[in-house]
Design a protein around this motif. Structure first.
Motif, PDB file in Angstrom:
ATOM      1  N   PHE A 177       0.831  -1.205   0.000  1.00 12.94           N
ATOM      2  CA  PHE A 177       0.000   0.000   0.000  1.00 12.94           C
ATOM      3  C   PHE A 177       0.868   1.258   0.000  1.00 12.94           C
ATOM      4  O   PHE A 177       0.565   2.240  -0.683  1.00 12.94           O
ATOM      5  CB  PHE A 177      -0.943  -0.013   1.205  1.00 12.94           C
ATOM      6  N   GLN A 182      -1.338   3.866  -2.055  1.00 12.20           N
ATOM      7  CA  GLN A 182      -2.746   3.502  -1.926  1.00 12.20           C
ATOM      8  C   GLN A 182      -3.345   4.093  -0.646  1.00 12.20           C
ATOM      9  O   GLN A 182      -2.651   4.268   0.360  1.00 12.20           O
ATOM     10  CB  GLN A 182      -2.892   1.983  -1.874  1.00 12.20           C
ATOM     11  N   PHE A 184      -5.149   4.027   2.787  1.00  6.46           N
ATOM     12  CA  PHE A 184      -5.171   3.017   3.845  1.00  6.46           C
ATOM     13  C   PHE A 184      -6.549   2.889   4.500  1.00  6.46           C
ATOM     14  O   PHE A 184      -6.668   2.283   5.558  1.00  6.46           O
ATOM     15  CB  PHE A 184      -4.104   3.317   4.906  1.00  6.46           C
ATOM     16  N   CYS A 187      -7.901  -0.378   6.420  1.00  5.37           N
ATOM     17  CA  CYS A 187      -6.739  -1.204   6.790  1.00  5.37           C
ATOM     18  C   CYS A 187      -6.530  -1.258   8.302  1.00  5.37           C
ATOM     19  O   CYS A 187      -5.486  -1.725   8.773  1.00  5.37           O
ATOM     20  CB  CYS A 187      -5.476  -0.680   6.119  1.00  5.37           C
ATOM     21  N   LYS A 191      -1.299   1.796   8.485  1.00  8.44           N
ATOM     22  CA  LYS A 191      -0.341   2.799   8.054  1.00  8.44           C
ATOM     23  C   LYS A 191       0.449   3.378   9.227  1.00  8.44           C
ATOM     24  O   LYS A 191       1.613   3.776   9.077  1.00  8.44           O
ATOM     25  CB  LYS A 191      -1.068   3.928   7.312  1.00  8.44           C
ATOM     26  N   SER A 254     -10.548  -3.245   2.963  1.00  3.82           N
ATOM     27  CA  SER A 254      -9.605  -2.962   1.879  1.00  3.82           C
ATOM     28  C   SER A 254      -9.212  -4.277   1.227  1.00  3.82           C
ATOM     29  O   SER A 254      -9.319  -5.342   1.847  1.00  3.82           O
ATOM     30  CB  SER A 254      -8.365  -2.250   2.423  1.00  3.82           C
TER      31      SER A 254
END
Length: 510
Positions: A177, A182, A184, A187, A191, A254
């Motif tokens: 990612f 991408q 996050f 997620c 991150k 995700s």
């Protein structure tokens, strides 16, 4: 074209289609004995009885015309597949097989293969769909066929809790990612961490960041079964803060960039909704609907949500810069939709006769649905000793699509009423030909001695506290219930006369 589960009202027309297509395309390959044996199986009474046991039928309709059908048993074996000659080579047979495959996978979690005994005429069709021969041609009871199977778990995924087993894959997921710039979203805060050990304490990190009132959450990994690969992450939030209510929703998800456009997001959300419903039925949680949000321009996410029953409530201006379009769409998915035929999935119901009548007269407009329980494994008995369901019992449900009240009249094996149950609904509707009611928590009970009882007030209040419903919806639900109680007061005999009349009518309707 619409594909739906068959209703008894459609069975005769469906079998007429079977007869017409069979006679033209398959009977020439059968002996006289084979044709006779086919019709012993495909006759109305046998199929009707089998529908109460282990047979399921999906039909394809062009508006109201039945143009195709697929029958399968034990959620694993295709028994019949026929498509109207006028609709050949239009992908309808393939669609029916795909829908049957999904249906089987949903109801048979352990399934590895779908099998079929293909007629000589259909061999090429099944081969194009990926079916493989498991034997040479056979002849049994005059019927020629080639046994085949189709592996169905190639892309099946499961939701599991994070564990050391997936530690490396989780951190690789984060790396992908970051490298691909991408978002996050969905997620679960991946991150913001540098290690698996830090990420696994997701709940604690959120509480440190946002305070003790931060909603609790549960993280799931979407694992593809065939290669044990992490393809997605889901984050389920058990309540809604101000931020989640407006922007984040109850569920975030995700999918790994390389695994997108394969249907994983849709399946992940379906599995999550199924898990929520199961937890609700097991009384492990009480919420009745979940909120999903997405950027207005994120068409893929919107389609995923809508495919799982999401209903758009509104669009709001994005004041925290989460979206590219500046507009957030807010969808609700109900966990409390009661379909008229849902007892078919009850393992305690061995067989049930179902009938539906459409009524349009002065005292009722809508559909009346009968569940006549012809065989029950174990009676359903309340703590107070009242038996709600047993062999011979009948539940008569009234679906008025212009109302927010659904009545269920409950009768014992002697056709004696023992209770009237009124569900206050968010909406009463129809989906794929089957009536449903989206429950709104409050219920009103009318006993056989004329007493009215208001039920589940605590659930309605909890739903308001969790922000599942607005104060306006809360007040409206109480208002509907209170007006209903006033109408029922002293009118038990009129209600009895009304429901008895339609019970007799639907029982006598063939």
């Amino acid at each position: 074209m619409n594909i739906e589960e068959i209703k008894l009202d459609n069975l005769k027309n469906t079998l007429y289609l079977v007869e017409k297509v069979f006679n033209e395309f398959e009977a020439p390959d059968y002996s006289k004995e084979g044709i006779e044996n086919f019709y012993k199986f495909a006759n109305y009474n046998n199929i009707k009885e089998s529908l109460n046991r282990n047979l399921k039928i999906l039909i394809a309709k062009d508006e109201e015309k039945i143009i195709g059908m697929i029958a399968f048993r034990d959620y694993s074996h295709i028994s019949m597949l026929f498509v109207d000659k006028e609709y050949h080579r239009k992908g309808i047979g393939a669609r029916l097989v795909e829908e049957a495959k999904k249906y089987c996978r949903f109801n048979n979690k352990e399934i590895e293969y779908i099998t079929v005994n293909s007629s000589p005429y259909a061999v090429d069709f099944y081969h194009k769909l990926g079916f493989e021969d498991t034997d040479t041609e056979r002849l049994t009871d005059g019927i020629r066929f080639i046994p085949m199977k189709l592996k169905v778990n190639e892309d099946i995924i499961k939701l599991v809790s994070p564990s050391e087993e997936y530690k490396e894959q989780i951190m690789d997921y984060r790396k992908v990612f970051l490298e691909n710039n991408q978002s996050f979203d969905g997620c679960a805060g991946l991150k913001d961490v540098n290690s698996y050990e830090e990420w696994i304490d997701f709940d604690d990190r959120l509480k440190k960041k946002y305070g003790k009132d931060c909603p609790s959450s549960k993280v799931y990994l979407a694992i593809r079964i065939k290669d044990n690969k992490l393809v997605g992450i889901m984050d389920f939030r058990y309540s809604l803060s101000d931020f989640l209510y407006n922007y984040g929703g109850s569920i975030g998800f995700s999918v790994l960039p390389s695994e997108r456009r394969k249907g994983y997001a849709k399946e992940m959300l379906r599995l999550m909704i199924t898990k929520c419903i199961e937890q609700k039925e097991q009384k492990k949680q009480t919420f009745g609907r979940v909120l999903l949000t997405c950027d207005k321009e994120n068409i893929a996410s919107a389609k995923t949500i809508i495919a799982n029953g999401g209903i758009l409530e509104n669009e709001i201006t994005d004041k925290v810069n989460l979206s590219e379009s500046g507009t957030i769409q807010r969808y609700w998915i109900s966990l409390k939709k009661h379909f008229a035929n849902c007892v078919l999935n009850d393992t305690n119901v061995e067989s049930v006769e179902q009938k539906m009548l459409n009524i349009n007269n002065n005292d009722f407009k809508g559909d009346i649905y009968l569940n006549n329980f012809t065989k029950i494994k174990n009676p359903y008995i309340l703590e107070n000793g009242l038996c709600m369901r047993d062999t011979g019992y009948k539940w008569l449900e009234f679906y008025d699509y212009n109302s927010k009240v659904r009545l269920t009249a409950m009768y014992n094996e002697k056709n004696e009423i023992f209770e009237w149950y009124f569900d206050i609904a968010r909406v009463i509707g129809k989906e794929n030909g089957i009536p449903y009611e989206d429950d709104s928590y409050l219920d009103v009970l009318l006993t056989k001695d004329g007493k009215t009882i208001l039920l589940d007030e605590d659930e309605l209040k909890e739903a308001l506290e969790r922000r599942e419903i607005t104060k306006e919806e809360f007040d409206e639900t109480y208002d509907i219930a209170n007006k209903l109680i006033k109408r029922l007061d002293g009118n038990k005999e009129k209600v009895k006369e009304f429901t008895d009349k339609y019970l007799t009518m639907i029982l006598n309707n063939n």
